[in-house]
Design a protein around this motif. Structure first.
Motif, PDB file in Angstrom:
ATOM      1  N   ALA A 187      32.346  24.956  31.644  1.00  0.00           N
ATOM      2  CA  ALA A 187      32.450  25.317  33.048  1.00  0.00           C
ATOM      3  C   ALA A 187      33.407  26.490  33.190  1.00  0.00           C
ATOM      4  O   ALA A 187      34.400  26.595  32.460  1.00  0.00           O
ATOM      5  CB  ALA A 187      32.949  24.129  33.876  1.00  0.00           C
ATOM      6  N   ALA A 188      33.109  27.386  34.122  1.00  0.00           N
ATOM      7  CA  ALA A 188      33.946  28.566  34.337  1.00  0.00           C
ATOM      8  C   ALA A 188      33.963  28.914  35.817  1.00  0.00           C
ATOM      9  O   ALA A 188      32.974  28.697  36.526  1.00  0.00           O
ATOM     10  CB  ALA A 188      33.432  29.745  33.525  1.00  0.00           C
ATOM     11  N   THR A 189      35.077  29.454  36.275  1.00  0.00           N
ATOM     12  CA  THR A 189      35.164  29.951  37.648  1.00  0.00           C
ATOM     13  C   THR A 189      34.603  31.368  37.665  1.00  0.00           C
ATOM     14  O   THR A 189      35.238  32.305  37.204  1.00  0.00           O
ATOM     15  CB  THR A 189      36.617  29.937  38.140  1.00  0.00           C
ATOM     16  OG1 THR A 189      37.450  30.626  37.194  1.00  0.00           O
ATOM     17  CG2 THR A 189      37.123  28.513  38.292  1.00  0.00           C
ATOM     18  N   VAL A 209      37.009  26.847  31.223  1.00  0.00           N
ATOM     19  CA  VAL A 209      37.657  28.095  30.818  1.00  0.00           C
ATOM     20  C   VAL A 209      38.191  28.824  32.041  1.00  0.00           C
ATOM     21  O   VAL A 209      37.548  28.878  33.090  1.00  0.00           O
ATOM     22  CB  VAL A 209      36.693  29.004  30.018  1.00  0.00           C
ATOM     23  CG1 VAL A 209      35.470  29.409  30.846  1.00  0.00           C
ATOM     24  CG2 VAL A 209      37.419  30.240  29.505  1.00  0.00           C
ATOM     25  N   LEU A 210      39.385  29.390  31.883  1.00  0.00           N
ATOM     26  CA  LEU A 210      40.005  30.228  32.898  1.00  0.00           C
ATOM     27  C   LEU A 210      40.368  31.553  32.254  1.00  0.00           C
ATOM     28  O   LEU A 210      40.844  31.587  31.110  1.00  0.00           O
ATOM     29  CB  LEU A 210      41.239  29.551  33.478  1.00  0.00           C
ATOM     30  CG  LEU A 210      40.938  28.280  34.293  1.00  0.00           C
ATOM     31  CD1 LEU A 210      42.162  27.415  34.393  1.00  0.00           C
ATOM     32  CD2 LEU A 210      40.415  28.647  35.670  1.00  0.00           C
ATOM     33  N   GLY A 211      40.150  32.626  32.998  1.00  0.00           N
ATOM     34  CA  GLY A 211      40.295  33.950  32.403  1.00  0.00           C
ATOM     35  C   GLY A 211      41.573  34.666  32.773  1.00  0.00           C
ATOM     36  O   GLY A 211      42.405  34.172  33.544  1.00  0.00           O
ATOM     37  N   GLN A 215      41.138  40.364  35.268  1.00  0.00           N
ATOM     38  CA  GLN A 215      39.880  40.580  34.552  1.00  0.00           C
ATOM     39  C   GLN A 215      38.979  39.362  34.559  1.00  0.00           C
ATOM     40  O   GLN A 215      37.753  39.491  34.464  1.00  0.00           O
ATOM     41  CB  GLN A 215      40.166  41.000  33.107  1.00  0.00           C
ATOM     42  CG  GLN A 215      40.934  42.308  32.993  1.00  0.00           C
ATOM     43  CD  GLN A 215      41.258  42.658  31.556  1.00  0.00           C
ATOM     44  OE1 GLN A 215      41.132  41.832  30.658  1.00  0.00           O
ATOM     45  NE2 GLN A 215      41.690  43.884  31.338  1.00  0.00           N
ATOM     46  N   GLY A 216      39.553  38.194  34.642  1.00  0.00           N
ATOM     47  CA  GLY A 216      38.745  36.989  34.629  1.00  0.00           C
ATOM     48  C   GLY A 216      38.251  36.640  33.240  1.00  0.00           C
ATOM     49  O   GLY A 216      38.733  37.145  32.219  1.00  0.00           O
ATOM     50  N   VAL A 217      37.256  35.775  33.191  1.00  0.00           N
ATOM     51  CA  VAL A 217      36.687  35.319  31.919  1.00  0.00           C
ATOM     52  C   VAL A 217      35.902  36.454  31.276  1.00  0.00           C
ATOM     53  O   VAL A 217      35.184  37.193  31.955  1.00  0.00           O
ATOM     54  CB  VAL A 217      35.762  34.102  32.165  1.00  0.00           C
ATOM     55  CG1 VAL A 217      35.091  33.657  30.878  1.00  0.00           C
ATOM     56  CG2 VAL A 217      36.561  32.956  32.781  1.00  0.00           C
ATOM     57  N   SER A 218      36.036  36.608  29.972  1.00  0.00           N
ATOM     58  CA  SER A 218      35.312  37.661  29.253  1.00  0.00           C
ATOM     59  C   SER A 218      33.812  37.437  29.352  1.00  0.00           C
ATOM     60  O   SER A 218      33.336  36.310  29.524  1.00  0.00           O
ATOM     61  CB  SER A 218      35.739  37.694  27.789  1.00  0.00           C
ATOM     62  OG  SER A 218      35.385  36.489  27.137  1.00  0.00           O
ATOM     63  N   ALA A 219      33.058  38.527  29.233  1.00  0.00           N
ATOM     64  CA  ALA A 219      31.600  38.454  29.381  1.00  0.00           C
ATOM     65  C   ALA A 219      30.977  37.528  28.347  1.00  0.00           C
ATOM     66  O   ALA A 219      30.026  36.798  28.656  1.00  0.00           O
ATOM     67  CB  ALA A 219      31.001  39.861  29.261  1.00  0.00           C
TER      68      ALA A 219
END
Length: 263
Positions: A187-189, A209-211, A215-219
């Protein structure tokens, strides 16, 4: 086990301590770190953490709470001149006591349970706060990518408030490789294709996952997320601090589990 006082910057133990206080490379090389202050040391001892030495100022030796820690630890105690002690701490007001502690070996990566992934979170205060919240919310293990702040740095340790001693941590973790073996969903935001956090199923085996800040979570990691989550926010508000976002997500899982932090 009171040792001779250290008064010189040329003392070998002081030189070692200074390197550990200021250089991540030395912490990694020696697998050692420093715990600054009575609270951290008390938390370590309460978790049966192994300490090697205690470093104290003259004022620290006179404090009742420090005296109790010295008695509990049962390790060599090294008095250190105030001017030298000040170079080992970032705190404006000296705590009067430091502990030299081993950094534990990383545990085997879990393939089930509830795992928190930190993808490039660089701010030490945020990382420590995330670890503290994860421990409170019943996270089973935390994986930190190579781009994250050093979890054994003094700033992260202080912000973690003892979470390091009860939470299994894997730093410099190959996130994609570890996800290959994980049995639950990721799960990712994220914004695109996301569902409302409060409508998503966060029970069972789960990796969240939190980024990185901004930048946030990587692609690459985002592409693996089968549960894309959106935290509801008022119009005109684009994002939350990563620590706040983590707390909201982690405790939504706690709520879904009926108010308990474990399945």
């Amino acid at each position: 086990m009171l040792q001779d006082a250290i008064q010189s910057a040329q003392n070998p133990l002081y030189k070692q301590l200074h390197k550990l206080a200021t250089q991540r490379r030395e912490r990694l090389k020696q697998s050692l770190t420093l715990l600054d202050g009575p609270h951290l040391i008390d938390a370590a001892l309460s978790a049966d953490w192994s300490l090697q030495r205690l470093i104290v100022t003259e004022a620290g030796l006179a404090r009742p709470e420090v005296k109790q820690l010295l008695a509990r630890a049962g390790v060599p105690v090294h008095p250190l001149a105030d001017m030298l002690f000040a170079t080992l701490t970032e705190l404006p007001s000296q705590t009067g006591v430091l502990a030299l502690s081993a950094i534990p070996d990383a545990p085997a990566a879990r393939n089930d349970g509830f795992v928190l992934l930190l993808d490039g979170v660089q701010d030490p205060g945020n990382v420590g706060t995330l670890l503290r919240t994860a421990a409170a919310a019943g996270v089973d293990q935390v994986w930190l990518s190579p781009g994250c702040a050093d979890i054994w740095s003094p700033r992260v340790l202080r912000a973690g408030m003892g979470a390091h001693f009860v939470l299994p941590l894997i730093e410099r973790a190959p996130l994609l490789e570890l996800l290959d073996a994980f049995r639950g969903p990721l799960a990712a935001t994220l914004l695109d294709g996301a569902v409302d956090l409060y409508q998503a199923d966060l029970t069972g085996d789960l990796a969240l996952v939190l980024g990185a800040e901004g930048q946030g979570v990587s692609a690459e990691i985002a592409a693996r997320a089968s549960r894309r989550l959106r935290i509801p926010m008022a119009p005109g508000i684009e994002s939350l601090n990563v620590g706040a976002a983590a707390a909201i997500c982690l405790y939504e899982r706690v709520r879904q589990l009926g108010g308990t932090a474990r399945v």
